[in-house]
Design a protein around this motif. Structure first.
Motif, PDB file in Angstrom:
ATOM      1  N   THR A  16       0.987  -1.081  -0.029  1.00  0.00           N
ATOM      2  CA  THR A  16      -0.048  -0.176  -0.082  1.00  0.00           C
ATOM      3  C   THR A  16       1.016   1.250   0.008  1.00  0.00           C
ATOM      4  O   THR A  16       0.729   2.310  -0.660  1.00  0.00           O
ATOM      5  CB  THR A  16      -0.873   0.017   1.406  1.00  0.00           C
ATOM      6  N   SER A  19       2.275   1.860  -3.487  1.00  0.00           N
ATOM      7  CA  SER A  19       1.378   2.489  -4.325  1.00  0.00           C
ATOM      8  C   SER A  19       1.123   4.015  -4.270  1.00  0.00           C
ATOM      9  O   SER A  19       1.088   4.709  -5.087  1.00  0.00           O
ATOM     10  CB  SER A  19       0.165   1.863  -4.157  1.00  0.00           C
ATOM     11  N   ALA A 277      -0.033   4.731   5.778  1.00  0.00           N
ATOM     12  CA  ALA A 277       0.601   3.486   5.324  1.00  0.00           C
ATOM     13  C   ALA A 277       1.757   3.120   6.165  1.00  0.00           C
ATOM     14  O   ALA A 277       1.967   2.214   6.664  1.00  0.00           O
ATOM     15  CB  ALA A 277       0.804   3.654   3.972  1.00  0.00           C
TER      16      ALA A 277
END
Length: 296
Positions: A16, A19, A277
């Motif tokens: 995550t 990304s 994140a």
């Protein structure tokens, strides 16, 4: 099941984070450059169209410069024609005065000589960037043109021009065939740049010269009208090219420019996601540390 070899939670959080970082990098690039399509990889179709249209716009910029150059040439020629009309009108007035009984034709001839010198000076001086549209040593049939537009079609690209093909009546002086120096040819029986009058000339002789001057004035008026029409066309084309260039810039902008309000909002959201994140990855990594408490 908790494993010290495989931390699925940490791998998910790391994926995550990667990304989010990639999206954040793209958004930061868009914010810094102002482009959402800065390279072919962003959107190949839009990038290709934008690159081609930017190239065309550069060509239009060159056309605009050429139109400015052409306008200067035409303005120079028109100024010469207008000045010549004034001088020939003055010559005609002197000739009319010479028809009066008892006038000193010698003095009138001296004045006419000065005006004739002025005519040749005007014609020879009407040059812009080495081109003289009203006085030439070339024959009639020369193309007088200026670049007017850059055109892209399905079949390719081309450059169009505006202008006219010259005749004897498009030159003040042109190898003894121009408006002012036909020397027995055409419809002028005496060169308006060289004739003389004296006490021996009859009224009929002078009437013939007046007729020649009137014919020359008609030809010069026609040439002035032709140049004026070309001036108007150049002005209209210059305005069109300027507006067309603006429209192309606007169209390219719609394809590749970034929406800064949207990118700003996206940047704030991605920065928040990045922090979350990182926090999730930290929590996932700390979970493996809890296994140690089982062995105490």
């Amino acid at each position: 099941m908790t494993s010290i070899n495989t931390n699925n939670s940490a791998m998910a959080a790391l994926q995550t984070l990667r990304s989010v970082n990639n999206n954040l990098s793209d958004t930061q690039a868009a914010v810094s450059s102002g482009l959402r399509v800065g390279k072919a990889a962003d959107n190949a179709a839009y990038w290709s169209i934008a690159t081609t249209m930017k190239s065309d716009n550069s060509a239009l910029s060159a056309v605009s410069d050429a139109l400015g150059m052409g306008a200067a040439k035409v303005d120079t020629a028109y100024t010469a024609v207008q000045s010549s009309i004034d001088v020939v009108s003055e010559i005609k007035a002197k000739l009319v005065a010479a028809t009066e009984d008892g006038v000193d034709k010698g003095k009138i001839n001296d004045e006419i000589k000065q005006l004739q010198q002025q005519l040749t000076s005007i014609a020879s001086s009407a040059s812009f960037n080495g081109e003289n549209w009203v006085s030439t040593t070339g024959a009639a049939g020369k193309t007088m043109s200026v670049v007017s537009s850059f055109i892209r079609t399905a079949g390719g690209v081309s450059v169009s021009t505006a202008g006219y093909t010259s005749t004897a009546d498009d030159y003040l002086f042109a190898n003894d065939t121009g408006i002012l120096d036909r020397d027995g040819t055409g419809n002028i029986t005496a060169s308006l740049s060289t004739f003389s009058i004296s006490s021996t000339n009859s009224k009929a002789d002078i009437d013939g010269l007046i007729s020649d001057a009137e014919t020359a004035l008609k030809s010069m008026t026609s040439l002035g009208s032709k140049l004026g029409s070309l001036q108007k066309g150049i002005d209209l084309q210059s305005d069109f090219v300027s507006k067309l260039s603006d429209s192309i810039n606007s169209g390219v902008g719609r394809l590749v420019d970034a929406n800064m309000e949207e990118e700003s909002s996206k940047l704030s959201a991605l920065q928040t996601q990045q922090q979350l994140a990182i926090q999730s990855l930290s929590i996932a990594n700390s979970s493996s540390q809890n296994i140690l408490s089982l062995f105490r």
